[in-house]
Enzyme design. Structure first.
Site, PDB file in Angstrom:
ATOM      1  N   GLY A 156      -6.113  -4.345   7.008  1.00  0.00           N
ATOM      2  CA  GLY A 156      -6.969  -3.249   6.651  1.00  0.00           C
ATOM      3  C   GLY A 156      -8.278  -3.428   7.287  1.00  0.00           C
ATOM      4  NE  ARG A 172      -8.800  -7.409   2.943  1.00  0.00           N
ATOM      5  CZ  ARG A 172      -7.660  -6.797   2.895  1.00  0.00           C
ATOM      6  NH1 ARG A 172      -7.271  -6.310   1.900  1.00  0.00           N
ATOM      7  NH2 ARG A 172      -7.214  -6.296   4.099  1.00  0.00           N
ATOM      8  CB  VAL A 173     -12.996  -4.283  -0.159  1.00  0.00           C
ATOM      9  CG1 VAL A 173     -12.481  -2.817  -0.296  1.00  0.00           C
ATOM     10  CG2 VAL A 173     -13.505  -4.655  -1.792  1.00  0.00           C
ATOM     11  N   GLY A 174      -9.965  -3.904   1.570  1.00  0.00           N
ATOM     12  CA  GLY A 174      -9.461  -3.526   2.595  1.00  0.00           C
ATOM     13  C   GLY A 174      -9.706  -2.040   2.725  1.00  0.00           C
ATOM     14  CG  ASP A 175      -7.224   0.085   5.393  1.00  0.00           C
ATOM     15  OD1 ASP A 175      -6.524  -0.931   4.995  1.00  0.00           O
ATOM     16  OD2 ASP A 175      -6.415   1.458   5.642  1.00  0.00           O
ATOM     17  CB  THR A 196       0.206   1.392   4.870  1.00  0.00           C
ATOM     18  OG1 THR A 196       0.619  -0.043   4.552  1.00  0.00           O
ATOM     19  CG2 THR A 196       1.188   1.872   5.936  1.00  0.00           C
ATOM     20  N   GLY A 197      -1.553  -1.119   6.554  1.00  0.00           N
ATOM     21  CA  GLY A 197      -1.463  -2.158   7.437  1.00  0.00           C
ATOM     22  C   GLY A 197      -2.637  -3.310   7.204  1.00  0.00           C
ATOM     23  CB  THR A 250      -0.779  -0.050   1.239  1.00  0.00           C
ATOM     24  OG1 THR A 250      -1.595  -1.258   1.259  1.00  0.00           O
ATOM     25  CG2 THR A 250      -1.838   1.225   1.275  1.00  0.00           C
TER      26      THR A 250
END
Lengths: 136, 187
Positions: free
Chosen positions: A55, A29-32, A52-53, A1
């Protein structure tokens, strides 16, 4: 990211984040990163944040907005607010990662609770830093 | 006000001197420097914070070192699914795209959603169709391919695990249930 936050000459803040997600993810899947308030947030009254991390934790903690809210409602400084969220709240939840943040005065914070984070900043004062490891 | 500044990140994780070679370290520092300079130059010219953020991120999207654009990681099915978002602190407007595979610059698409639609978040095929209609550059998904990320996927599939960014700098096993030790997570 990857991400970036900026303060321009007119005193405006902006934040952006771009990512490929995580290896071997399934089920769309969708992250943050694309979730406004979780991975990205900007408000001229407070700060701009990119995260970043891991999510899922950043979504549940609404990390980016939380930092702004702590500044707006509790009067915390940028460093206090971002440290509280990344180094305390997120850690207690088991979430790992970090954020970059800048406030309307040009103060910078780059807290992370992992062993490293690729990061850097440049200011009009001439101050510049590029770091990777925790001890830097 | 002449006070301006820019901050960037290229991902977090188990990144230590022991698992990053001196050559790789130099490469990361050089690319971070390039991204910083690209954004800073915009600010110095009097461009907006939005312009600076977009420029800086595009430098990293074009680099295979980071998990975005070229060098993005692969899904279980062997695809690149990219996400991006932008927010303007002046107006509190925001835009984002999720799960796109053919937009050359996802951050540009996120900004287009913000500035050229009434929506905030567009996903998948719809987001790509929107990008096409707005004239954004589209690419074959092979544009994002890197062998390093493909190999990471093969390792992850073999272990039935997921990996976040920068996992090949510390090739350890991660878990599907997210309840894993710190060293296994890479953002």
């Amino acid at each position: 990211t990857v991400g970036c936050v900026a303060l321009d000459k007119n005193g405006n803040l902006a934040a952006g984040t771009s990512t490929g997600g995580m290896t071997n993810k399934r089920w769309n899947r969708v992250g943050d990163s694309p979730i406004i308030g979780a991975g990205t947030y900007a408000n001229n009254a407070t700060c701009a944040v990119s995260a970043t991390g891991h999510g899922e934790y950043f979504i549940r903690s609404v990390v980016a907005y939380d930092i702004s809210a702590l500044m707006e409602y509790k009067g915390l400084s940028l460093t206090e607010a971002s440290d509280e969220v990344v180094m305390n709240k997120l850690v207690k939840m088991g979430g790992s990662g970090g954020v970059i943040a800048i406030d309307k005065a040009g103060n910078v914070a780059m807290p992370f609770n992992t062993k490293g984070m690729y990061r850097g900043y440049m200011k009009s004062s001439g101050e510049k830093l590029i770091s990777i490891y925790k001890e830097e | 006000q002449e006070n301006f500044a820019l901050v960037i990140h290229g991902g977090a994780g188990t990144i230590t001197r022991e698992n990053l070679s001196p050559e790789k370290e130099k490469a990361y520092q050089a690319k971070l420097d390039e991204a910083l300079q690209a954004g800073y130059d915009e600010l110095e010219k009097g461009k907006s914070a939005m312009d600076a953020v977009e420029k800086a991120i595009q430098v990293m999207e074009r680099s295979e070192l980071f998990n975005s654009g070229i060098g993005a990681v692969f899904t279980h099915e062997g695809r690149n699914e990219l996400d991006a978002s932008m927010m303007d602190g002046k107006t509190l407007n925001a835009g984002a795209v999720a799960g796109v595979s053919h937009i050359k610059s996802p951050i540009e698409a996120a900004r287009a959603v913000m500035e050229k639609s009434e929506h905030v978040l567009l996903a998948g095929k719809g987001a790509e169709e929107f990008a096409r209609l707005k004239g954004l550059e589209m690419v074959d998904s092979s544009y994002f391919f890197t062998e390093r990320r493909w190999n990471s996927l093969q390792r992850a599939i073999k272990r039935d695990s997921i990996e976040l960014d920068h996992s090949d700098e510390a090739p350890k096993k991660s878990s599907m249930n997210y309840s894993v030790p710190e060293d296994y997570k890479f953002g």
